[in-house]
Design an enzyme around this catalytic site. Sequence first.
Site, PDB file in Angstrom:
ATOM      1  N   LYS A  76       0.861  -1.196   0.000  1.00 47.56           N
ATOM      2  CA  LYS A  76       0.000   0.000   0.000  1.00 47.56           C
ATOM      3  C   LYS A  76       0.891   1.238   0.000  1.00 47.56           C
ATOM      4  O   LYS A  76       1.895   1.300   0.735  1.00 47.56           O
ATOM      5  CB  LYS A  76      -0.920  -0.019   1.228  1.00 47.56           C
ATOM      6  CG  LYS A  76      -1.951   1.121   1.237  1.00 47.56           C
ATOM      7  CD  LYS A  76      -2.974   0.979   2.365  1.00 47.56           C
ATOM      8  CE  LYS A  76      -3.986   2.111   2.348  1.00 47.56           C
ATOM      9  NZ  LYS A  76      -4.996   2.015   3.422  1.00 47.56           N
ATOM     10  N   SER A 151     -10.029   2.181   2.300  1.00 50.63           N
ATOM     11  CA  SER A 151      -9.080   2.890   1.473  1.00 50.63           C
ATOM     12  C   SER A 151      -8.049   1.977   0.810  1.00 50.63           C
ATOM     13  O   SER A 151      -7.388   2.398  -0.137  1.00 50.63           O
ATOM     14  CB  SER A 151      -8.338   3.940   2.308  1.00 50.63           C
ATOM     15  OG  SER A 151      -7.554   3.312   3.304  1.00 50.63           O
ATOM     16  N   SER A 175     -10.509  -0.068   6.604  1.00 52.48           N
ATOM     17  CA  SER A 175      -9.872  -0.070   5.286  1.00 52.48           C
ATOM     18  C   SER A 175      -9.134  -1.333   4.874  1.00 52.48           C
ATOM     19  O   SER A 175      -8.698  -1.434   3.729  1.00 52.48           O
ATOM     20  CB  SER A 175      -8.907   1.101   5.166  1.00 52.48           C
ATOM     21  OG  SER A 175      -9.634   2.260   4.909  1.00 52.48           O
TER      22      SER A 175
HETATM   23  N1  GLN Z   1     -13.722   4.667   5.508  1.00 52.67           N
HETATM   24  C1  GLN Z   1     -13.095   5.163   6.692  1.00 52.67           C
HETATM   25  C2  GLN Z   1     -12.645   6.584   6.487  1.00 52.67           C
HETATM   26  O1  GLN Z   1     -12.908   7.093   5.467  1.00 52.67           O
HETATM   27  C3  GLN Z   1     -11.975   4.266   7.109  1.00 52.67           C
HETATM   28  C4  GLN Z   1     -10.750   4.454   6.331  1.00 52.67           C
HETATM   29  C5  GLN Z   1      -9.598   3.658   6.834  1.00 52.67           C
HETATM   30  O2  GLN Z   1      -9.776   2.660   7.550  1.00 52.67           O
HETATM   31  N2  GLN Z   1      -8.400   4.102   6.520  1.00 52.67           N
HETATM   32  O3  GLN Z   1     -12.058   7.193   7.301  1.00 52.67           O
END
Ligand code: GLN
Length: 482
Positions: A76, A151, A175
């Site tokens: 990532k 994400s 995410s």
């Molecule tokens: N969807 C969540 C956010 O937008 C979680 C994102 C994540 O876990 N990095 O913050």
Amino acid sequence: MSIHTQTIAQLAQGLKDKEFSSVELTQHYLKRIQQSDLNAFITVTDELAMAQAQAADEKIAKGAGSILTGIPYAHKDIFCTQGVKTSAGSKMLDNFIAPYDATVSHQLNQADTVMLGKVNMDEFAMGSSNENSFYGAVKNPWNTDKIPGGSSGGSAAAVAGGLSCFATGTDTGGSIRQPASLCGITGLKPTYGRVSRYGMIAYASSLDQAGPMTKTAEDAAIVLNAMAGFDEKDSTSAEQAVPDYTANLNDSVKGLTIGLPKEFFSEGLDDEVATQVMNAVKEFEAMGATVKEISLPNSAYAIPTYYIVAPCECSSNLSRLDGVRYGYRCDNPKDLEDLYLRSRSEGFGAEVKRRIMIGAYALSAGYYDAYYLKAQKTRHLISEDFKKAFNEVDVIMGPVSPTTAFDLGSVKDPVSMYLADIYTLSANLAGLPGMSIPAGFSNKLPVGLQLIGNYWSESKLLNIAHQFQLQTNWHQQMPQEN
Ligand code: GLN
């Protein structure tokens, strides 16, 4: 059997038996990446990958190395990688070449893995659909009109689409689990503090946690063995011994008590997703587990709590990106204020700016008590709910996401997007480990089952997931290719 359908465990055996070399594996994946239209990769590190593969082959020839030696993976783009662009999906860091390795990058190098490249993600890990990336949206390999989740959407699409054997992800509010669920792969978010955050670009420091995204629970155990452990460079990393996560995969789940929180099966959950999740739970009953309805009464506050805590922390973390030290700088600033203002206005995308503003507002002198302090108190109540639940049950199960993958471009307002995180946020707020494992399909799109365990119960979760994967073949399904 073609290479990209194989697990780490299978590829490691093939390497050992000289069925193929790491160089051949790497070439195979690089070719697939080149031909792919999923937009999963931001940077392909082909030269580096080939050099790592060659070194791995030499090691294997000498009978040395570990199970991960020579295995190609997708990293990532939130983990610093020395000498390689590390963008966090943002224009702000489009020109940033990391001068050092994140601990996770270092650990995976030490394990002789082959990094194929850095994968796409929502900008600074803010999002649930991967549509917030400066590098464009990622497509779901099961249906390219759909989002892969976010994400860590690039990570999930890379594994599901056969572009890498495994991937790394980070999970601040879901995410790892949500994209794993929507792309039909296995994802594990460890207990907060289990994996070092050093060199992982911070979104919300009290919530961020890295973990493996793989085809199977067994592979997740193999990768977690390499990623987990105390790191003196991360003050929130736990000084806790790392067990061999592969050691208990074959334990029986007979007698296991599964808690089903009634709040996770309420309004808003798609009927077909609910059916698939309940079918998976029945599979566990057939294996000798018992099911108990439980309640997590404060879970209704998870979304409002998270969407205060996370923006507050991000507004502070992202203040370091000011156009001065590194990252994007605007052209011809008039003065220092203009430099800050324009660099940040031009460098950050809309969702990131929204969150910085919410966070700065909620932390400001007049509003701190009403928002941040209150959110911290609610966070405590959410953790207490879990504490009570784990006095009664061994593991909590439920859906990961209320729906399967939705259409690209279909969710336009931010608050509706935040609802996608309804079942994943609580585990982060409490710091608990969670997993998503493939549990069925609805309309030809994958459905994930979520497992939430008590603190440091990663071995147990992996064991439960592995037992399920011995009984089912959802995790072996791969999307059709044209
Ligand atoms: N969807 C969540 C956010 O937008 C979680 C994102 C994540 O876990 N990095 O913050």
